[in-house]
Write a protein that holds these residues in place. Structure first.
Motif, short mmCIF file in Angstrom:
data_model
loop_
_atom_site.label_atom_id
_atom_site.label_comp_id
_atom_site.label_asym_id
_atom_site.label_seq_id
_atom_site.Cartn_x
_atom_site.Cartn_y
_atom_site.Cartn_z
N GLY A 268 0.67 -1.02 -0.01
CA GLY A 268 0.18 0.36 0.33
C GLY A 268 1.11 1.09 -0.26
O GLY A 268 2.41 0.93 0.12
N THR A 269 0.12 2.39 0.18
CA THR A 269 0.74 3.78 0.13
C THR A 269 0.31 4.46 0.55
O THR A 269 -1.41 4.20 1.21
CB THR A 269 0.76 4.43 -1.44
N TYR A 270 0.21 5.33 1.90
CA TYR A 270 -0.13 5.97 2.96
C TYR A 270 0.50 7.64 2.37
O TYR A 270 1.88 8.13 1.49
CB TYR A 270 0.40 6.53 4.14
N VAL A 271 -0.38 8.85 2.69
CA VAL A 271 0.07 9.95 2.60
C VAL A 271 -0.14 10.98 3.89
O VAL A 271 -1.42 10.46 5.07
CB VAL A 271 -0.42 11.13 1.87
N ALA A 272 0.60 11.77 4.92
CA ALA A 272 0.46 12.00 5.46
C ALA A 272 0.58 13.95 6.26
O ALA A 272 1.63 13.89 5.59
CB ALA A 272 1.27 11.18 6.78
N ASN B 171 3.84 22.62 9.78
CA ASN B 171 3.49 21.73 9.33
C ASN B 171 4.53 20.48 8.15
O ASN B 171 4.97 21.48 7.67
CB ASN B 171 2.04 21.72 8.51
N PHE B 172 3.94 19.31 7.93
CA PHE B 172 4.90 18.68 7.34
C PHE B 172 4.41 17.73 6.86
O PHE B 172 3.64 17.00 7.39
CB PHE B 172 6.68 18.35 7.62
N VAL B 173 4.65 17.31 5.50
CA VAL B 173 3.77 16.27 4.77
C VAL B 173 4.85 15.42 4.53
O VAL B 173 5.83 15.26 3.66
CB VAL B 173 2.97 16.84 3.15
N HIS B 174 4.39 13.90 4.46
CA HIS B 174 4.78 12.28 4.00
C HIS B 174 4.26 11.81 3.43
O HIS B 174 3.02 11.83 3.79
CB HIS B 174 6.37 12.07 5.10
N SER B 175 5.32 10.68 3.15
CA SER B 175 4.43 9.82 2.25
C SER B 175 4.95 8.84 2.00
O SER B 175 6.48 9.05 1.73
CB SER B 175 4.16 10.42 0.36
N ALA B 176 5.28 7.46 1.33
CA ALA B 176 5.95 6.17 1.37
C ALA B 176 5.24 5.12 0.46
O ALA B 176 3.49 5.28 0.88
CB ALA B 176 6.51 5.91 2.29
N THR B 177 5.15 4.22 0.27
CA THR B 177 4.91 3.19 -0.58
C THR B 177 4.85 1.33 0.17
O THR B 177 6.85 1.91 0.70
CB THR B 177 4.86 3.23 -2.55
N THR B 178 4.79 0.57 0.30
CA THR B 178 5.11 -0.72 0.79
C THR B 178 4.78 -1.72 -0.34
O THR B 178 3.97 -1.92 -0.25
CB THR B 178 5.11 -0.94 2.09
N THR B 179 5.61 -2.48 -0.05
CA THR B 179 4.93 -3.98 -0.93
C THR B 179 5.07 -4.98 -0.30
O THR B 179 5.48 -6.37 -0.23
CB THR B 179 5.63 -4.54 -2.54
N PHE C 49 8.61 10.36 0.47
CA PHE C 49 8.61 12.40 -0.49
C PHE C 49 8.61 12.81 1.44
O PHE C 49 7.39 12.51 1.86
CB PHE C 49 7.30 12.37 -1.13
N PHE C 50 8.62 13.90 1.69
CA PHE C 50 8.98 14.58 2.81
C PHE C 50 9.55 15.97 2.08
O PHE C 50 10.24 16.54 2.33
CB PHE C 50 10.55 13.92 3.77
#
Length: 135
Positions: free
Chosen positions: A61-65, A81-89, A97-98
Motif C-alpha cells: 500500500g501507500t500512505y500520505v500524512a 506542518n510537514f507532509v510525507h508519503s511512502a509505498t510498501t510492497t 516523499f517528505f
C-alpha cells in the motif's frame, strides 16, 4: 540544519469519511487521525491526518500524512506542518516523499523550510530527520 529524533504513536483513530461516491479497488482506502510523541533533537508532539490505500493481506500500500508539529527543533520552540508519503510492497519502503510546508512555521520556527525522512529500524523504532533552514 539537521534534527534527528525518534517518535512513538500515542494514538491511531480510524475516521469515518464518506466519499462523494464509492469506488471499490484492490487496496481499500481509509483515513485516520494520529497523535505522535517525539524525543531527541526534535521534541514535542504532532497531530496527524493519515490517509492510505492498503491491502492487509499482502502488506502492500501507500500512505500520505499531513502533520502539525508543536515543540522544539534543537532549542527553537514553535510549530510547523510537514507532509510525507511512502509505498510498501510488504517489507520495503519505496518512493518516499517528505517536505516541510513553507509558510507554516510559528514562534522561533517561523520561516522554516526544508525536507526530511522517516525510517523504521528492524526493532520497530521509528526515526525522523528534519533537514531545515530558518529564513
Amino acid at each position: 540544519m539537521r534534527a534527528d529524533a525518534t517518535f512513538t504513536v500515542k494514538s491511531f483513530t480510524p475516521a469515518e469519511i464518506t466519499p462523494a461516491f464509492e469506488v471499490t479497488t484492490g487496496a481499500p482506502a481509509g483515513v485516520a487521525t494520529m497523535e505522535k510523541l517525539f524525543e531527541g533533537e526534535a521534541a514535542g508532539r504532532s497531530a496527524t491526518l493519515f490517509t492510505s490505500a492498503f491491502d492487509h493481506g499482502t502488506g502492500t500500500g501507500t500512505y500520505v500524512a499531513l502533520e502539525s508539529f508543536e515543540g522544539t527543533l534543537h532549542d527553537r520552540a514553535g510549530t510547523f506542518n510537514f507532509v510525507h508519503s511512502a509505498t510498501t510492497t510488504g517489507s520495503d519502503r519505496l518512493s518516499p516523499f517528505f517536505v516541510i510546508v513553507p509558510g507554516s512555521g510559528t514562534g522561533a520556527l517561523a520561516g522554516i523550510t526544508g525536507a526530511g525522512s522517516l525510517t523504521v529500524d528492524q526493532d520497530g523504532t521509528h526515526r525522523v530527520v528534519f533537514e531545515y533552514e530558518l529564513g
